[in-house]
Write a protein that holds these residues in place. Sequence first.
Motif, PDB file in Angstrom:
ATOM      1  N   THR A  22     -75.332  -2.530  52.253  1.00 22.45           N
ATOM      2  CA  THR A  22     -76.223  -2.253  51.128  1.00 22.45           C
ATOM      3  C   THR A  22     -77.675  -2.219  51.589  1.00 22.45           C
ATOM      4  O   THR A  22     -78.436  -1.317  51.214  1.00 22.45           O
ATOM      5  CB  THR A  22     -76.032  -3.309  50.021  1.00 22.45           C
ATOM      6  OG1 THR A  22     -74.669  -3.281  49.586  1.00 22.45           O
ATOM      7  CG2 THR A  22     -76.947  -3.050  48.846  1.00 22.45           C
ATOM      8  N   CYS A  23     -78.065  -3.175  52.429  1.00 23.85           N
ATOM      9  CA  CYS A  23     -79.445  -3.192  52.963  1.00 23.85           C
ATOM     10  C   CYS A  23     -79.724  -1.947  53.795  1.00 23.85           C
ATOM     11  O   CYS A  23     -80.788  -1.341  53.692  1.00 23.85           O
ATOM     12  CB  CYS A  23     -79.669  -4.456  53.788  1.00 23.85           C
ATOM     13  SG  CYS A  23     -79.734  -5.953  52.791  1.00 23.85           S
ATOM     14  N   PHE A  24     -78.766  -1.573  54.629  1.00 24.59           N
ATOM     15  CA  PHE A  24     -78.929  -0.388  55.455  1.00 24.59           C
ATOM     16  C   PHE A  24     -79.057   0.861  54.577  1.00 24.59           C
ATOM     17  O   PHE A  24     -79.911   1.718  54.814  1.00 24.59           O
ATOM     18  CB  PHE A  24     -77.746  -0.241  56.413  1.00 24.59           C
ATOM     19  CG  PHE A  24     -77.843   0.959  57.296  1.00 24.59           C
ATOM     20  CD1 PHE A  24     -78.734   0.991  58.353  1.00 24.59           C
ATOM     21  CD2 PHE A  24     -77.054   2.082  57.053  1.00 24.59           C
ATOM     22  CE1 PHE A  24     -78.838   2.114  59.164  1.00 24.59           C
ATOM     23  CE2 PHE A  24     -77.150   3.208  57.845  1.00 24.59           C
ATOM     24  CZ  PHE A  24     -78.035   3.225  58.914  1.00 24.59           C
ATOM     25  N   ALA A  25     -78.213   0.988  53.551  1.00 25.99           N
ATOM     26  CA  ALA A  25     -78.273   2.136  52.641  1.00 25.99           C
ATOM     27  C   ALA A  25     -79.617   2.179  51.915  1.00 25.99           C
ATOM     28  O   ALA A  25     -80.218   3.246  51.755  1.00 25.99           O
ATOM     29  CB  ALA A  25     -77.122   2.082  51.642  1.00 25.99           C
ATOM     30  N   TRP A  26     -80.113   1.020  51.471  1.00 26.88           N
ATOM     31  CA  TRP A  26     -81.412   0.951  50.797  1.00 26.88           C
ATOM     32  C   TRP A  26     -82.530   1.420  51.729  1.00 26.88           C
ATOM     33  O   TRP A  26     -83.418   2.168  51.334  1.00 26.88           O
ATOM     34  CB  TRP A  26     -81.663  -0.484  50.313  1.00 26.88           C
ATOM     35  CG  TRP A  26     -82.924  -0.585  49.528  1.00 26.88           C
ATOM     36  CD1 TRP A  26     -84.140  -1.014  49.971  1.00 26.88           C
ATOM     37  CD2 TRP A  26     -83.113  -0.235  48.160  1.00 26.88           C
ATOM     38  NE1 TRP A  26     -85.064  -0.940  48.975  1.00 26.88           N
ATOM     39  CE2 TRP A  26     -84.459  -0.464  47.837  1.00 26.88           C
ATOM     40  CE3 TRP A  26     -82.266   0.260  47.184  1.00 26.88           C
ATOM     41  CZ2 TRP A  26     -84.977  -0.233  46.585  1.00 26.88           C
ATOM     42  CZ3 TRP A  26     -82.793   0.494  45.929  1.00 26.88           C
ATOM     43  CH2 TRP A  26     -84.130   0.250  45.646  1.00 26.88           C
TER      44      TRP A  26
END
Length: 186
Positions: A22-26
Amino acid sequence: MSHIAIQTTVSIAACVLSLAATCFAWQQIEISRTHNRLTVKPMLQLVPQLKGPGGRNGLYLTNTGLGPAIIKEFTVESGRGVFSGLGPDRWAEALSAARLKADCFATGWPRTETPIKAGDELSLLRLTSAENSAPCFAELVKLVGGEGVTTIIRYESVYDEPQDLRSGSKVPTPAINALYRMVMQK
């Protein structure tokens, strides 16, 4: 290790991996947004031209950026005055305050929400059809060689991001300075 401990460990690992994804996608979304803004960012430049008889002679506003610029505010400072607003042409007043003859120039004062496409230019001042006459060419030399005028332009990109341009008409080159001194001695 018991069956419950293994399930708990796997569940925690799955949560950590999900959170990392999720952090990477954000982060990728933010990079994409920044890229999208930069691919349509306008970049206005004030370009004084003094090419001589038959050439480009005047003051031009050019968009060298990648996206359209939308002019929101336009101000000219000259001599003893400040002339602001979009709409009615105020170049005659601005040139008069700079002690220049307004009738030597064809003018283009931006109107409300004037767009300038990437790669396009807007003629702010250019010599009129009388450009072969020495008096009008001398007025242009005064514009680009003397104090001239300063323009302050607030413009926005299609993302409503404000930018400012403050630029003068003076071209500080030895050739223009010498030409200006010759004109002023007459």
